[in-house]
Design a protein around this motif. Structure first.
Motif, PDB file in Angstrom:
ATOM      1  N   SER A 120       0.815  -1.214   0.000  1.00 40.66           N
ATOM      2  CA  SER A 120       0.000   0.000   0.000  1.00 40.66           C
ATOM      3  C   SER A 120       0.849   1.263   0.000  1.00 40.66           C
ATOM      4  O   SER A 120       0.310   2.362  -0.069  1.00 40.66           O
ATOM      5  N   ARG A 121       2.171   1.134   0.023  1.00 40.83           N
ATOM      6  CA  ARG A 121       3.041   2.309   0.081  1.00 40.83           C
ATOM      7  C   ARG A 121       3.252   2.974  -1.272  1.00 40.83           C
ATOM      8  O   ARG A 121       3.735   4.093  -1.338  1.00 40.83           O
ATOM      9  N   HIS A 122       2.929   2.288  -2.347  1.00 37.15           N
ATOM     10  CA  HIS A 122       3.191   2.830  -3.682  1.00 37.15           C
ATOM     11  C   HIS A 122       1.910   3.100  -4.468  1.00 37.15           C
ATOM     12  O   HIS A 122       1.935   3.114  -5.686  1.00 37.15           O
ATOM     13  N   GLY A 123       0.802   3.276  -3.781  1.00 38.34           N
ATOM     14  CA  GLY A 123      -0.430   3.640  -4.439  1.00 38.34           C
ATOM     15  C   GLY A 123      -1.387   2.474  -4.639  1.00 38.34           C
ATOM     16  O   GLY A 123      -1.057   1.314  -4.386  1.00 38.34           O
ATOM     17  N   PRO A 124      -2.585   2.804  -5.104  1.00 36.36           N
ATOM     18  CA  PRO A 124      -3.649   1.796  -5.216  1.00 36.36           C
ATOM     19  C   PRO A 124      -3.351   0.671  -6.203  1.00 36.36           C
ATOM     20  O   PRO A 124      -3.719  -0.479  -5.968  1.00 36.36           O
ATOM     21  N   PHE A 125      -2.669   0.979  -7.313  1.00 36.97           N
ATOM     22  CA  PHE A 125      -2.385  -0.074  -8.293  1.00 36.97           C
ATOM     23  C   PHE A 125      -1.525  -1.167  -7.673  1.00 36.97           C
ATOM     24  O   PHE A 125      -1.797  -2.356  -7.831  1.00 36.97           O
ATOM     25  N   TYR A 126      -0.466  -0.784  -6.971  1.00 39.43           N
ATOM     26  CA  TYR A 126       0.424  -1.757  -6.354  1.00 39.43           C
ATOM     27  C   TYR A 126      -0.268  -2.499  -5.211  1.00 39.43           C
ATOM     28  O   TYR A 126       0.029  -3.660  -4.953  1.00 39.43           O
ATOM     29  N   LYS A 127      -1.180  -1.830  -4.536  1.00 39.55           N
ATOM     30  CA  LYS A 127      -1.940  -2.482  -3.470  1.00 39.55           C
ATOM     31  C   LYS A 127      -2.817  -3.588  -4.053  1.00 39.55           C
ATOM     32  O   LYS A 127      -2.856  -4.708  -3.537  1.00 39.55           O
TER      33      LYS A 127
END
Length: 89
Positions: free
Chosen positions: A28-35
């Motif tokens: 979740s640290r690199h934005g919604p896409f990575y989450k």
């Protein structure tokens, strides 16, 4: 990575998935896409670890979708616009 049910069902597995799959893929640290991507890979790993049979793929897909809906609703209610509407009522 989802509701408390996933955190407490098998705490050791949960911590392993977070440490070795979820965080290295962005979490979740690199934005919604990575989450979304990290969560999907974690469920996919569990599915294929247990044999990757059809019912396991359906299980993983439905749980992933459930976590996405849960996180989406949580984000929606955390938005300042919706919060101000809820507070006014």
């Amino acid at each position: 990575m989802g509701s408390p049910m996933f955190r407490h069902f098998d705490e050791g597995l949960y911590r392993w998935l977070i440490r070795y799959i979820y965080v290295p893929l962005g979490g979740s640290r690199h934005g919604p896409f990575y989450k979304v991507l990290s969560t999907g890979f974690a469920f996919g790993f569990v599915c294929f670890w247990h044999g990757g049979l059809d019912y396991l793929r359906y299980w993983a897909l439905m749980n992933w979708a459930g976590v996405l809906v849960e996180n989406g609703i949580k984000s929606l209610f955390a938005s300042s616009c919706l919060r101000s509407i809820v507070v006014s009522f």
